[in-house]
Design a protein around this motif. Structure first.
Motif, PDB file in Angstrom:
ATOM      1  N   UNK A  30      31.658  24.932  48.925  1.00  0.00           N
ATOM      2  CA  UNK A  30      30.900  26.113  48.525  1.00  0.00           C
ATOM      3  C   UNK A  30      31.204  26.438  47.069  1.00  0.00           C
ATOM      4  N   UNK A  31      30.221  26.985  46.364  1.00  0.00           N
ATOM      5  CA  UNK A  31      30.388  27.376  44.968  1.00  0.00           C
ATOM      6  C   UNK A  31      30.134  28.872  44.867  1.00  0.00           C
ATOM      7  N   UNK A  32      31.103  29.586  44.300  1.00  0.00           N
ATOM      8  CA  UNK A  32      31.052  31.051  44.285  1.00  0.00           C
ATOM      9  C   UNK A  32      31.354  31.550  42.876  1.00  0.00           C
ATOM     10  N   UNK A  33      30.566  32.505  42.395  1.00  0.00           N
ATOM     11  CA  UNK A  33      30.846  33.132  41.099  1.00  0.00           C
ATOM     12  C   UNK A  33      32.119  33.961  41.222  1.00  0.00           C
ATOM     13  N   UNK A  34      33.095  33.661  40.399  1.00  0.00           N
ATOM     14  CA  UNK A  34      34.423  34.256  40.544  1.00  0.00           C
ATOM     15  C   UNK A  34      34.566  35.509  39.700  1.00  0.00           C
ATOM     16  N   UNK A  35      35.459  36.407  40.139  1.00  0.00           N
ATOM     17  CA  UNK A  35      35.960  37.467  39.260  1.00  0.00           C
ATOM     18  C   UNK A  35      37.186  36.899  38.527  1.00  0.00           C
ATOM     19  N   UNK A  36      37.873  37.726  37.761  1.00  0.00           N
ATOM     20  CA  UNK A  36      38.985  37.214  36.961  1.00  0.00           C
ATOM     21  C   UNK A  36      40.091  36.608  37.821  1.00  0.00           C
ATOM     22  N   UNK A  37      40.345  37.221  38.979  1.00  0.00           N
ATOM     23  CA  UNK A  37      41.431  36.763  39.840  1.00  0.00           C
ATOM     24  C   UNK A  37      40.926  36.515  41.256  1.00  0.00           C
ATOM     25  N   UNK A  38      41.300  35.362  41.810  1.00  0.00           N
ATOM     26  CA  UNK A  38      41.037  35.123  43.232  1.00  0.00           C
ATOM     27  C   UNK A  38      42.278  35.536  44.026  1.00  0.00           C
ATOM     28  N   UNK A  39      42.056  36.061  45.201  1.00  0.00           N
ATOM     29  CA  UNK A  39      43.133  36.518  46.091  1.00  0.00           C
ATOM     30  C   UNK A  39      42.874  35.845  47.434  1.00  0.00           C
ATOM     31  N   UNK A  40      43.729  34.873  47.789  1.00  0.00           N
ATOM     32  CA  UNK A  40      43.380  33.980  48.890  1.00  0.00           C
ATOM     33  C   UNK A  40      44.507  33.866  49.900  1.00  0.00           C
ATOM     34  N   UNK A  41      44.122  33.785  51.162  1.00  0.00           N
ATOM     35  CA  UNK A  41      45.096  33.658  52.242  1.00  0.00           C
ATOM     36  C   UNK A  41      44.494  32.795  53.338  1.00  0.00           C
ATOM     37  N   UNK A  42      45.336  32.194  54.154  1.00  0.00           N
ATOM     38  CA  UNK A  42      44.849  31.437  55.307  1.00  0.00           C
ATOM     39  C   UNK A  42      45.628  31.889  56.536  1.00  0.00           C
ATOM     40  N   UNK A  43      44.930  32.074  57.647  1.00  0.00           N
ATOM     41  CA  UNK A  43      45.557  32.527  58.889  1.00  0.00           C
ATOM     42  C   UNK A  43      44.983  31.756  60.061  1.00  0.00           C
ATOM     43  N   UNK A  44      45.800  31.621  61.079  1.00  0.00           N
ATOM     44  CA  UNK A  44      45.431  30.788  62.208  1.00  0.00           C
ATOM     45  C   UNK A  44      45.721  31.497  63.515  1.00  0.00           C
ATOM     46  N   UNK A  45      44.805  31.391  64.462  1.00  0.00           N
ATOM     47  CA  UNK A  45      45.071  31.847  65.821  1.00  0.00           C
ATOM     48  C   UNK A  45      44.884  30.664  66.766  1.00  0.00           C
ATOM     49  N   UNK A  46      45.778  30.555  67.750  1.00  0.00           N
ATOM     50  CA  UNK A  46      45.748  29.444  68.696  1.00  0.00           C
ATOM     51  C   UNK A  46      45.738  29.985  70.122  1.00  0.00           C
ATOM     52  N   UNK A  47      44.917  29.333  70.943  1.00  0.00           N
ATOM     53  CA  UNK A  47      44.853  29.712  72.355  1.00  0.00           C
ATOM     54  C   UNK A  47      46.216  29.520  73.009  1.00  0.00           C
ATOM     55  N   UNK A  48      46.577  30.450  73.868  1.00  0.00           N
ATOM     56  CA  UNK A  48      47.846  30.354  74.571  1.00  0.00           C
ATOM     57  C   UNK A  48      49.010  30.925  73.773  1.00  0.00           C
TER      58      UNK A  48
END
Lengths: 324, 324
Positions: A30-48
């Motif tokens: 994906x290509x996205x027009x950015x602001x000055x700073x990106x703020x990024x995180x990744x999270x995961x949920x798993x069954x059980x």
């Protein structure tokens, strides 16, 4: 080929929001027009581990998988932007279930003006949903980390705590909270947590010195702030604001209500530290976002977290409740 | 608490590269100085589907999990930036194995000047690794999608194909490629694919009209370009460049070598279309990146992919090989 059809069906239920997204699903990235700073995180949920399909609908799982990352952005004071979703689906899980999951995620995305801009769908031995969420800010001054708490600052939490843990207990068949409305509220808080994006941005703009979202529980997340800031956090346990019905559900299932609220996770409220001169602005910011703000304690020189009991004594031994 | 220790151990083996990353691991989200456009993708590998720990070391898994996303950035012509990693770990998998996986990923990150800027570690019923990779570009003109191929353009692939599929066959115990060096090369191409970042940026700058990375196999990925561009791709199967040893391994295991190279995935080379006036620049760009470029066919009006045999006849029936 069934995988390609599923991907096309998912594309069909997603909407592109705002003017940022230049290219999205269908290209290599994906290509996205950015602001000055990106703020990024990744999270995961798993069954059980983070949910069971016996108590959570697929749509609840999708909502929660996105809510986690948005809550992280809230704790930074960032504007929500785009999300990128990985679905790892066991053979046993039908396409309709996967679509339902994405519908739940898209429901929250719409509400927060987020675009689900890309993703991956794979087979796996277990249902695992990972969501990378990207937010934006125009300058470093807009953002708040965990490391800015200073002695003399006051500490507060947004909202009321313990609702998610009590909701989970009710879903698991524990008694308590007979009144239907209260029960529904608690269960809803567990299944459909609301990231505090507006409150987070408002508190950051008001001059918060540190912020963290309550995903692991106040006792744990407060320690993160203390450790990263190199300070001691002194919080009055008796002042922790409980959600309606938490006391009843906790007692019915043999838990101390305040211990439940302090140690159970998934409330997705914000713990914030604020220099005293900025406290009125912080209160205004929370009020503007229509979220209660409760002052719980102070930042002191030292290290770690100190929890005070009703008579000012230091509480110890908080191993009583372990959130699944 | 063992999870927190694992996270700290992972943090200890990661390095922050370049000047972009303002905040990383340890806060609720990473903060990165953005260029004008972000280019983002998420990819997932799952045990038993994309790899087996009997044939892939944990470090190989980590390398591959990052290589996939970087290859997507290569196909867009973007500069590589940061990666965000989700590790879903089964109870049976030790902490040392998880660390080894992250070391393999960090090895590729170092090579490509990428910072692993954030992540999540959770328990799950299966080993699933999701990697969101963020790249950067200064303008839309720098980037190439799948949708720009136009009738009259020529089509080419970088590198040589079939190596990853042949390497996997060898790992699975198929005979062929007795000579040690050839065998090792093929296995290495499967275990440690090299994203074509320099070639991708060079080809984009040279004026490529469309680009895709070969993750699903040339026959499938070429169809993506044809469909998204609204054109027909006519490729000469006989001209597909085979990696050394692919012919031998394919025949020994009962596969047609060219069919293997056309339909097996994971080569992570680039398929590119180029307007004829820009073909010399494309050749120069590939040469500068030290990657072969082989012209395979043309773009025509129409839809879909046409594969031509050695006498110009249209090939059909490519269901012979299904890549695991």
């Amino acid at each position: 080929l069934r995988e390609l059809e599923l991907i096309e069906a998912i594309e069909g239920l997603l909407a592109r929001r705002g003017e940022r997204v230049v290219r999205w699903i269908g290209d290599d990235a994906a290509v996205v027009r950015a602001a000055a700073l990106s703020v990024t995180t990744i999270d995961t949920v798993a069954e059980g581990v983070h949910f069971e399909l016996s108590t959570h609908s697929p749509a609840d799982v999708g909502w929660k998988a996105l809510a986690q990352g948005l809550s992280d952005l809230a704790a930074m004071g960032a504007r929500a932007g785009e999300a990128y979703v990985s679905l790892a689906l066991p053979q046993t899980l039908g396409a309709e279930c996967a679509l339902e999951l994405m519908r739940g995620m898209e429901e929250l995305a719409e509400r927060e003006s987020v675009t689900l801009a890309g993703g991956d769908v794979v087979r796996a031995g277990a249902l695992v949903v990972s969501t990378a969420v990207c937010g934006w800010a125009d300058s470093e001054e807009e953002l708040v980390g965990r490391d800015g708490a200073r002695p003399g600052d006051r500490a507060a939490v947004t909202g009321v705590l313990g609702a998610s843990a009590a909701g989970l207990l009710l879903l698991q068949g524990e008694p308590g909270a007979q009144r239907g409305g209260v029960r529904d509220d608690l269960v809803e808080r567990h299944l459909r947590p609301e990231p505090r994006l507006a409150a987070g941005r408002g508190l950051a703009a008001a001059g918060a010195s540190a912020m963290v979202d309550l995903s692991d529980g106040l006792a744990t997340d407060a320690r993160h702030v203390a450790r990263r800031s190199g300070v001691e956090l002194v919080l009055r346990a008796a002042d922790v604001p409980l959600a309606r019905g938490v006391e009843e559900v906790a007692r019915a299932s043999g838990h101390d209500p305040r211990e439940l609220a302090l140690t159970a996770g998934d409330d997705y409220e914000l713990l914030v530290t604020v220099p005293p001169p900025r406290c009125p602005q912080a209160e205004e910011a929370a009020a503007s976002a229509d979220v209660p703000l409760t002052w719980l304690g102070e930042v002191a020189p030292g290290r770690g977290l100190v929890l005070l009991g009703p008579d000012g004594q230091i509480l110890t031994g908080f191993a009583g409740y372990e959130h699944a």
